[in-house]
Design a protein around this motif. Structure first.
Motif, PDB file in Angstrom:
ATOM      1  N   ARG A   1      21.941  13.139  -3.942  1.00 14.84           N
ATOM      2  CA  ARG A   1      21.492  13.722  -5.210  1.00 14.84           C
ATOM      3  C   ARG A   1      21.815  12.758  -6.345  1.00 14.84           C
ATOM      4  N   GLU A   2      20.830  12.507  -7.199  1.00 13.88           N
ATOM      5  CA  GLU A   2      21.067  11.635  -8.355  1.00 13.88           C
ATOM      6  C   GLU A   2      21.689  12.442  -9.484  1.00 13.88           C
ATOM      7  N   VAL A   3      22.702  11.866 -10.124  1.00 13.96           N
ATOM      8  CA  VAL A   3      23.298  12.456 -11.324  1.00 13.96           C
ATOM      9  C   VAL A   3      23.015  11.515 -12.488  1.00 13.96           C
ATOM     10  N   TYR A   4      23.119  12.011 -13.704  1.00 13.28           N
ATOM     11  CA  TYR A   4      22.714  11.238 -14.863  1.00 13.28           C
ATOM     12  C   TYR A   4      23.858  10.873 -15.801  1.00 13.28           C
ATOM     13  N   ALA A   5      25.083  11.102 -15.336  1.00 13.57           N
ATOM     14  CA  ALA A   5      26.274  10.702 -16.089  1.00 13.57           C
ATOM     15  C   ALA A   5      27.384  10.379 -15.093  1.00 13.57           C
ATOM     16  N   GLN A   6      28.170   9.385 -15.427  1.00 12.21           N
ATOM     17  CA  GLN A   6      29.254   8.965 -14.539  1.00 12.21           C
ATOM     18  C   GLN A   6      30.220  10.104 -14.250  1.00 12.21           C
ATOM     19  N   ARG A   7      30.463  10.933 -15.218  1.00 14.76           N
ATOM     20  CA  ARG A   7      31.418  12.040 -15.051  1.00 14.76           C
ATOM     21  C   ARG A   7      30.955  13.060 -14.013  1.00 14.76           C
ATOM     22  N   ASP A   8      29.652  13.043 -13.670  1.00 15.71           N
ATOM     23  CA  ASP A   8      29.107  13.998 -12.704  1.00 15.71           C
ATOM     24  C   ASP A   8      29.139  13.489 -11.266  1.00 15.71           C
ATOM     25  N   LEU A   9      29.631  12.265 -11.057  1.00 17.49           N
ATOM     26  CA  LEU A   9      29.702  11.712  -9.705  1.00 17.49           C
ATOM     27  C   LEU A   9      30.678  12.502  -8.845  1.00 17.49           C
ATOM     28  N   THR A  10      30.200  12.969  -7.704  1.00 18.18           N
ATOM     29  CA  THR A  10      31.023  13.623  -6.694  1.00 18.18           C
ATOM     30  C   THR A  10      30.500  13.154  -5.346  1.00 18.18           C
ATOM     31  N   GLU A  11      31.183  13.518  -4.298  1.00 14.53           N
ATOM     32  CA  GLU A  11      30.754  13.123  -2.960  1.00 14.53           C
ATOM     33  C   GLU A  11      29.310  13.568  -2.707  1.00 14.53           C
ATOM     34  N   GLY A  12      28.477  12.632  -2.209  1.00 14.47           N
ATOM     35  CA  GLY A  12      27.084  12.937  -1.907  1.00 14.47           C
ATOM     36  C   GLY A  12      26.131  12.728  -3.069  1.00 14.47           C
ATOM     37  N   THR A  13      26.584  11.973  -4.091  1.00 11.83           N
ATOM     38  CA  THR A  13      25.741  11.716  -5.257  1.00 11.83           C
ATOM     39  C   THR A  13      25.677  10.228  -5.558  1.00 11.83           C
ATOM     40  N   PHE A  14      24.702   9.853  -6.418  1.00 10.58           N
ATOM     41  CA  PHE A  14      24.632   8.487  -6.930  1.00 10.58           C
ATOM     42  C   PHE A  14      24.234   8.511  -8.388  1.00 10.58           C
ATOM     43  N   TRP A  15      24.625   7.463  -9.113  1.00  8.41           N
ATOM     44  CA  TRP A  15      24.344   7.323 -10.544  1.00  8.41           C
ATOM     45  C   TRP A  15      23.791   5.936 -10.780  1.00  8.41           C
ATOM     46  N   ALA A  16      22.539   5.864 -11.240  1.00  9.97           N
ATOM     47  CA  ALA A  16      21.886   4.590 -11.533  1.00  9.97           C
ATOM     48  C   ALA A  16      21.980   4.318 -13.027  1.00  9.97           C
ATOM     49  N   GLU A  17      22.491   3.146 -13.375  1.00 10.01           N
ATOM     50  CA  GLU A  17      22.627   2.761 -14.777  1.00 10.01           C
ATOM     51  C   GLU A  17      22.260   1.288 -14.929  1.00 10.01           C
ATOM     52  N   ASN A  18      21.638   0.934 -16.033  1.00 13.96           N
ATOM     53  CA  ASN A  18      21.294  -0.455 -16.346  1.00 13.96           C
ATOM     54  C   ASN A  18      20.873  -1.252 -15.115  1.00 13.96           C
ATOM     55  N   LYS A  19      21.764  -2.067 -14.567  1.00  8.54           N
ATOM     56  CA  LYS A  19      21.435  -2.929 -13.428  1.00  8.54           C
ATOM     57  C   LYS A  19      22.322  -2.674 -12.221  1.00  8.54           C
ATOM     58  N   SER A  20      22.870  -1.458 -12.105  1.00  8.03           N
ATOM     59  CA  SER A  20      23.701  -1.142 -10.944  1.00  8.03           C
ATOM     60  C   SER A  20      23.607   0.341 -10.609  1.00  8.03           C
ATOM     61  N   THR A  21      24.056   0.672  -9.407  1.00  8.27           N
ATOM     62  CA  THR A  21      24.081   2.053  -8.940  1.00  8.27           C
ATOM     63  C   THR A  21      25.428   2.311  -8.276  1.00  8.27           C
ATOM     64  N   THR A  22      26.058   3.416  -8.649  1.00  6.34           N
ATOM     65  CA  THR A  22      27.323   3.818  -8.047  1.00  6.34           C
ATOM     66  C   THR A  22      27.043   4.957  -7.068  1.00  6.34           C
ATOM     67  N   ILE A  23      27.576   4.821  -5.859  1.00  6.43           N
ATOM     68  CA  ILE A  23      27.349   5.776  -4.774  1.00  6.43           C
ATOM     69  C   ILE A  23      28.702   6.333  -4.332  1.00  6.43           C
ATOM     70  N   VAL A  24      28.791   7.658  -4.152  1.00  8.77           N
ATOM     71  CA  VAL A  24      30.028   8.289  -3.689  1.00  8.77           C
ATOM     72  C   VAL A  24      29.697   9.064  -2.410  1.00  8.77           C
ATOM     73  N   ILE A  25      30.373   8.701  -1.306  1.00  3.71           N
ATOM     74  CA  ILE A  25      30.096   9.335  -0.006  1.00  3.71           C
ATOM     75  C   ILE A  25      31.388   9.605   0.748  1.00  3.71           C
ATOM     76  N   ASP A  26      31.261  10.439   1.766  1.00  4.35           N
ATOM     77  CA  ASP A  26      32.318  10.632   2.750  1.00  4.35           C
ATOM     78  C   ASP A  26      32.129   9.516   3.777  1.00  4.35           C
ATOM     79  N   LEU A  27      33.150   8.718   4.021  1.00  2.00           N
ATOM     80  CA  LEU A  27      33.063   7.612   4.978  1.00  2.00           C
ATOM     81  C   LEU A  27      33.904   7.975   6.203  1.00  2.00           C
ATOM     82  N   PRO A  28      33.241   8.425   7.279  1.00  2.00           N
ATOM     83  CA  PRO A  28      33.995   8.817   8.468  1.00  2.00           C
ATOM     84  C   PRO A  28      34.424   7.604   9.286  1.00  2.00           C
ATOM     85  N   MET A  29      35.369   7.805  10.194  1.00  2.00           N
ATOM     86  CA  MET A  29      35.742   6.738  11.106  1.00  2.00           C
ATOM     87  C   MET A  29      34.496   6.345  11.899  1.00  2.00           C
ATOM     88  N   GLY A  30      34.266   5.084  12.044  1.00  2.00           N
ATOM     89  CA  GLY A  30      33.065   4.585  12.697  1.00  2.00           C
ATOM     90  C   GLY A  30      32.117   3.993  11.675  1.00  2.00           C
TER      91      GLY A  30
END
Length: 88
Positions: free
Chosen positions: A50-79
């Motif tokens: 799910r895309e969010v539109y502010a950095q403060r809204d980033l939670t697991e399973g979301t991404f935030w696209a800004e200027n020339k970069s994108t921040t992604i927050v995920i659950d990273l399991p073993m493997g």
């Protein structure tokens, strides 16, 4: 810390798409990754995040696209995870 104990590889899929593969032996909740492109779509293991539109809204399973970069927050399991991004 997870980055230091993980193997990260990338592959160009063409048409503005890139695959990022992260392999790890240490599961990490809220793993945060920044991609050097503004992305319109992010999928993890084939599931859209799910895309969010502010950095403060980033939670697991979301991404935030800004200027020339994108921040992604995920659950990273073993493997690991496969992340596919599509640039705007």
């Amino acid at each position: 810390m997870a980055r230091q104990l993980s193997e990260i590889s990338t592959k160009d899929l063409g048409e503005g798409k890139r695959q990022i593969t992260i392999e790890t032996q240490f599961p990490t909740r809220n793993f945060t990754l920044r991609v050097g492109a503004k992305c319109q779509r992010v999928q993890v293991d084939g599931v859209d995040l799910r895309e969010v539109y502010a950095q403060r809204d980033l939670t697991e399973g979301t991404f935030w696209a800004e200027n020339k970069s994108t921040t992604i927050v995920i659950d990273l399991p073993m493997g690991g995870r496969s992340i596919e991004v599509k640039a705007k």
